[in-house]
Design a protein around this motif. Structure first.
Motif, PDB file in Angstrom:
ATOM      1  N   THR A   1     -72.291 114.650  32.529  1.00 42.60           N
ATOM      2  CA  THR A   1     -72.201 115.268  31.192  1.00 42.60           C
ATOM      3  C   THR A   1     -70.939 115.823  31.140  1.00 42.60           C
ATOM      4  O   THR A   1     -70.609 116.927  31.889  1.00 42.60           O
ATOM      5  CB  THR A   1     -73.436 116.018  30.725  1.00 42.60           C
ATOM      6  N   VAL A   2     -70.249 115.717  29.887  1.00 44.53           N
ATOM      7  CA  VAL A   2     -69.114 116.512  29.695  1.00 44.53           C
ATOM      8  C   VAL A   2     -69.225 117.005  28.296  1.00 44.53           C
ATOM      9  O   VAL A   2     -69.756 116.385  27.381  1.00 44.53           O
ATOM     10  CB  VAL A   2     -67.753 115.667  29.702  1.00 44.53           C
ATOM     11  N   GLU A   3     -69.044 118.385  28.067  1.00 41.61           N
ATOM     12  CA  GLU A   3     -68.716 118.821  26.593  1.00 41.61           C
ATOM     13  C   GLU A   3     -67.620 119.436  26.286  1.00 41.61           C
ATOM     14  O   GLU A   3     -67.022 119.928  27.179  1.00 41.61           O
ATOM     15  CB  GLU A   3     -69.999 120.248  26.792  1.00 41.61           C
TER      16      GLU A   3
ATOM     17  N   GLN B   1     -64.807 108.364  25.686  1.00 38.88           N
ATOM     18  CA  GLN B   1     -64.216 107.725  26.671  1.00 38.88           C
ATOM     19  C   GLN B   1     -63.071 107.980  27.586  1.00 38.88           C
ATOM     20  O   GLN B   1     -63.240 107.961  28.757  1.00 38.88           O
ATOM     21  CB  GLN B   1     -64.081 106.153  26.099  1.00 38.88           C
ATOM     22  N   ARG B   2     -62.048 108.879  26.806  1.00 38.05           N
ATOM     23  CA  ARG B   2     -61.157 109.333  27.572  1.00 38.05           C
ATOM     24  C   ARG B   2     -61.438 110.639  28.438  1.00 38.05           C
ATOM     25  O   ARG B   2     -60.920 110.868  29.399  1.00 38.05           O
ATOM     26  CB  ARG B   2     -60.019 109.879  26.588  1.00 38.05           C
ATOM     27  N   LEU B   3     -62.503 111.138  27.998  1.00 43.27           N
ATOM     28  CA  LEU B   3     -63.137 112.517  28.800  1.00 43.27           C
ATOM     29  C   LEU B   3     -63.669 111.788  30.032  1.00 43.27           C
ATOM     30  O   LEU B   3     -63.878 112.493  30.885  1.00 43.27           O
ATOM     31  CB  LEU B   3     -64.004 113.248  27.790  1.00 43.27           C
ATOM     32  N   LEU B   4     -64.483 110.803  29.923  1.00 45.88           N
ATOM     33  CA  LEU B   4     -65.220 110.135  31.012  1.00 45.88           C
ATOM     34  C   LEU B   4     -64.385 109.305  32.080  1.00 45.88           C
ATOM     35  O   LEU B   4     -64.938 108.967  33.076  1.00 45.88           O
ATOM     36  CB  LEU B   4     -66.413 109.366  30.571  1.00 45.88           C
ATOM     37  N   ASP B   5     -63.069 108.858  31.524  1.00 45.64           N
ATOM     38  CA  ASP B   5     -62.351 107.750  32.240  1.00 45.64           C
ATOM     39  C   ASP B   5     -62.033 108.445  33.815  1.00 45.64           C
ATOM     40  O   ASP B   5     -61.809 109.292  34.033  1.00 45.64           O
ATOM     41  CB  ASP B   5     -60.989 107.521  31.486  1.00 45.64           C
TER      42      ASP B   5
END
Length: 131
Positions: free
Chosen positions: A82-84, A105-109
């Protein structure tokens, strides 16, 4: 053990006909057949239902400047990471006109823990959460 024949458990043909007739009488005739199209009111109520997920779909298509929440959260369906990020920080980094789906999507790439080695399958699958 008894000397009864096995037929004592089975209803007679006359009894079966009587049971079938009673079942037909109990069954109420429906207004629409099984292949008839559903009325528009039904579909409207389905789409207005909060469980339909329309709100989540609308949030992920919004621009960052339109989102009122203080914190944006996205998680990966594969690796469960998880990203906040705060909305103000996301606007500062990616711009007010950036779409939340692209930012998430960029945060998770390139950080998914579940790697297959195939380019098409690698990477996180975002699941947008509303805090």
């Amino acid at each position: 053990m008894t000397d009864r024949p096995a037929s004592w458990r089975m209803p007679t043909p006359k009894q079966m006909e009587k049971l079938a007739a009673e079942a037909d009488r109990r069954r109420a005739p429906s207004a629409a057949g099984p292949d008839a199209p559903l009325p528009a009111e039904y579909w409207e109520s389905v789409l207005k239902d909060p469980r339909a997920g329309a709100a989540v779909a609308q949030v992920r298509q919004r621009r960052l400047s339109e989102i009122k929440g203080h914190v944006l959260r996205v998680s990966c369906r594969r690796c469960e990471r998880t990203v906040e990020i705060q909305t103000a920080d996301a606007v500062r980094l990616y711009g007010a006109n950036a779409v939340w789906k692209d930012v998430a999507q960029r945060l998770l790439d390139k950080t998914c823990q579940q790697r297959t080695g195939r380019h098409e399958e690698d990477g996180c699958w975002p699941a947008f959460e509303t805090p």
